[in-house]
Scaffold this active site. Structure first.
Site, PDB file in Angstrom:
ATOM      1  CG  ASP A   1      -2.442 -14.669 -12.815  1.00  0.00           C
ATOM      2  OD1 ASP A   1      -1.605 -14.965 -11.939  1.00  0.00           O
ATOM      3  OD2 ASP A   1      -3.398 -13.930 -12.570  1.00  0.00           O
TER       4      ASP A   1
ATOM      5  CG  HIS B   1      -2.246  -0.436   1.116  1.00  0.00           C
ATOM      6  ND1 HIS B   1      -3.180  -0.826   1.713  1.00  0.00           N
ATOM      7  CD2 HIS B   1      -2.807  -0.631  -0.041  1.00  0.00           C
ATOM      8  CE1 HIS B   1      -4.213  -1.398   1.334  1.00  0.00           C
ATOM      9  NE2 HIS B   1      -4.165  -1.083   0.176  1.00  0.00           N
TER      10      HIS B   1
ATOM     11  CB  CYS C   1      -6.579  -5.792 -17.636  1.00  0.00           C
ATOM     12  SG  CYS C   1      -7.047  -7.430 -17.199  1.00  0.00           S
TER      13      CYS C   1
ATOM     14  CD  GLU D   1      -5.893 -14.440 -15.198  1.00  0.00           C
ATOM     15  OE1 GLU D   1      -5.516 -13.347 -14.732  1.00  0.00           O
ATOM     16  OE2 GLU D   1      -7.234 -14.504 -14.589  1.00  0.00           O
TER      17      GLU D   1
HETATM   18  C1  PEP Z   1      -3.426 -10.407 -14.661  1.00  0.00           C
HETATM   19  O1  PEP Z   1      -3.272 -11.798 -14.382  1.00  0.00           O
HETATM   20  O2  PEP Z   1      -2.729  -9.978 -15.577  1.00  0.00           O
HETATM   21  C2  PEP Z   1      -4.430  -9.617 -13.888  1.00  0.00           C
HETATM   22  C3  PEP Z   1      -4.595  -8.515 -14.371  1.00  0.00           C
HETATM   23  O3  PEP Z   1      -4.846 -10.117 -12.848  1.00  0.00           O
HETATM   24  P1  PEP Z   1      -4.249  -9.889 -11.519  1.00  0.00           P
HETATM   25  O4  PEP Z   1      -3.041  -9.437 -11.383  1.00  0.00           O
HETATM   26  O5  PEP Z   1      -5.245  -9.524 -10.452  1.00  0.00           O
HETATM   27  O6  PEP Z   1      -3.885 -11.517 -11.034  1.00  0.00           O
HETATM   28 MG    MG Z   2      -4.524 -12.766 -12.930  1.00  0.00          MG
END
Ligand code: PEP
Ligand code: MG
Length: 578
Positions: free
Chosen positions: A460, A195, A507, A436
């Site tokens: 991931d 954080h 993302c 992912e």
């Molecule tokens: C990812 O795996 O790229 C993703 C956006 O999800 P998180 O980082 O929340 O696992």
């Molecule tokens: Mg992910």
């Protein structure tokens, strides 16, 4: 003689200033036996310490200037909430009674147990939330041990321009230090997803973490240089080095001005292609920043944050209210709500299951499909919220299409149930899959034929493709977004979406890293979602790129992936003026 200490840069920018060292050693907690007749007194002492900690945080909350943004102040609220959590308060009381031990020891035992649960989590962000547990427990512990009972005493003095060096900083301290005008900070502890690191980026203060030896090598009051991009702290710099960093400061300043001017400009390539730039959010409060940066919507809302720091999951109405508040704040821009991406977490699955490999275990959609009492309220809340504005529902961690069909059938059942209850929802809600897991990327066309959109989760995808734990320091060096295997999987996913005529978004962190923007444009990506602080930087690259020139160059790069040459070729793409 100059000395350079390295760490992990978590918030870019260069600061030059006087070192201000905040000394706070680690606490050594000892066990002692409490006679039966004094147990109730000991419990009362513990509860007084919890109250005093709450009072300290409330005082701090009251001292935060009105101008502090809500999302920043919210970090202190998180700590206040933790002090109301039964796990941190009731259990130590039970332990004092059961074991006849001192309050400090009971609190330490409970801390170790809670931290263990956090360590089991497969989500990097959630794992780093153990820092918050430590910060809150240390505050109570220091009061109990009378060790700097007012944990915030350091923040009462003016620190204009100082570079704060500390073993660790809580989010609350960071907020106050910023208010006192510090120009940067470095800590010995913490990771890029803590954080405190997120706050630094949000407040745009140069910062680094994991800087070992701070207190041993740096003297209080000496001039130091902190480079938050590269993660370097320099003491005893000569005039030439100082000059170099002053120039970097000036360039950084110009860059910030230039980026600020971009926020009202759309992302359009030189050859006229409009690109969608969305933001990732974790808390409803993040929306303010997203609106300031004029994002095209939210491409990833990580709903697991709603489920944190509490004994029971939020019910349907609580989730519904929360989603509606975000939809309304977005004023017609789309909100992509990701269903719960939680790992093998005791609090959520209700058992004490120990998972030997949480990243490969019962996480995300697997957990949701196993536990409908967790999943159904969320599906109902998302569908009901869709009546208030454009919502996309996104499912994480799918690895085969059977899971997908199970999810779709649950969504249909939920629709029918809502209809029977005369509750409204949008018939147009878009349903998408996160890609992912390598298996999902390899069968992306199967997913694409059943989905309204795909979103590539590179964090991931890279971890699973290269078999490296994304939060393990020891193997971090292998985490390579440019590995040919990763690039092929990304390309396959984009191509599958394009062939099926559905949008493909990205993302993961890769989408917000401007070094990869041209590569991704050339691969066919048209929708990027990232932390709001990266939006303008990525936009700047987009607005200086010509996609028609990038496509053949990138295709050539992908066809000739000579090991070791990809980074250099990506560099050339970035420097090309076309
Ligand atoms: C990812 O795996 O790229 C993703 C956006 O999800 P998180 O980082 O929340 O696992
Ligand atoms: Mg992910």
């Amino acid at each position: 003689m100059s000395l350079a200490l390295s760490g992990i840069g978590v918030s870019r920018g260069v600061a030059i200033g006087k070192a201000h060292i905040i000394l706070r050693g680690s606490l050594e907690v000892l066990e002692s036996a409490i006679p039966a007749e004094l147990i109730e007194d000991e419990i009362a002492r513990f509860l007084r310490a919890v109250d005093a900690a709450r009072q300290q945080l409330e005082d701090l909350r009251g001292r935060i200037p009105q101008t502090t943004r809500a999302d920043i102040a919210a970090f202190i609220d998180t700590h206040l909430l933790m002090l109301d959590d039964a796990t941190l308060v009731t259990t130590p009381v039970d332990l004092i009674r059961e074991l006849g031990c001192n309050a400090e020891w009971a609190l330490k035992l409970q801390r170790d147990a809670v931290v263990d649960v956090f360590e089991q989590m497969d989500d990097a962000y959630l794992r780093t939330r153990r820092d918050d547990v430590d910060h809150v427990i240390n505050r109570v512990q220091r009061i109990l041990m009378d060790d700097g009972g007012d944990a915030d005493q350091d923040v009462a003095i003016p620190l204009e321009g100082a570079i704060v060096l500390a073993h660790d900083l809580t989010p609350a301290e960071t907020v106050m230090l910023e208010h006192q005008g510090i120009s940067a900070f470095a800590t010995e502890c913490g990771g890029p997803l803590s954080h405190t690191a997120i706050l630094a980026r949000s407040m745009q203060i140069p910062a680094m973490v994991g800087t070992h030896g701070l207190q041993r090598y740096i003297r209080d009051g000496e001039t130091v240089i902190l480079d938050g991009l590269r993660g370097v702290l320099i003491a005893g710099a000569d005039e030439r080095t100082l000059d170099y960093y002053r120039q970097r400061q000036e360039l950084e300043y110009q860059r910030q001005l230039e980026l600020a001017r971009l926020s009202d400009t759309p992302a359009i390539t030189r050859d006229g292609l409009s690109i969608s730039l969305m933001a990732n959010i974790e808390l409803p409060e993040d929306i303010d920043a997203v609106s300031r940066e004029s994002a095209n919507g939210v491409g990833l809302y990580r709903t697991e944050f709603l489920f944190m720091n509490r004994g029971t999951p939020p019910n349907e109405d609580e989730q519904y209210d929360c989603y509606v508040s975000v939809i309304e704040a977005l004023k017609g821009k789309p909100l992509t709500i990701r269903t719960l991406d939680m790992g093998a977490d005791k609090q959520v699955d209700g058992g004490n299951r120990v998972c030997s490999n949480p990243a490969l275990g019962l996480r995300a959609v697997r957990l949701c499909l196993k536990d409908h009492s967790l999943f159904k309220p969320q599906l109902r809340a998302i569908l009901r919220a869709s009546a208030h504005g454009p919502v996309r529902l996104m499912v994480p961690m799918l690895s085969n299409t059977q899971e997908l069909h199970q999810v779709l059938s649950l969504i249909n059942d939920t629709r029918s149930a809502l209809q029977r209850e005369s509750l409204t929802f949008s018939p147009d809600i878009k349903i998408g899959a996160m890609i992912e897991v390598p298996a999902a990327a390899l069968s992306a066309s199967d997913f694409a034929s059943h989905m309204d959109f795909l979103s590539i989760g590179t964090n991931d995808l890279i971890q699973y493709t290269l078999a490296i734990d994304r939060v393990d320091d020891e193997v971090n060096y292998l985490y390579d977004p440019l590995h040919p295997a990763v690039l092929r999987l990304i390309k396959m996913t984009i191509d599958a979406g394009t062939a099926a005529g559905i949008p493909v978004s990205m993302c993961g962190e890769m989408a917000g890293d401007p070094r990869y923007t041209r590569l991704l444009l050339g691969m066919g990506l048209r929708e990027f979602s990232m932390h709001h602080t990266a939006l303008q930087e990525v936009k700047r690259v987009i607005n200086s790129s010509t996609v028609t020139s990038l496509v053949p160059l990138v295709q050539e790069l992908l066809d000739n992936t000579t090991p070791g040459r990809i980074p250099g070729r990506v560099d050339s793409l970035n420097h090309s003026t076309r």
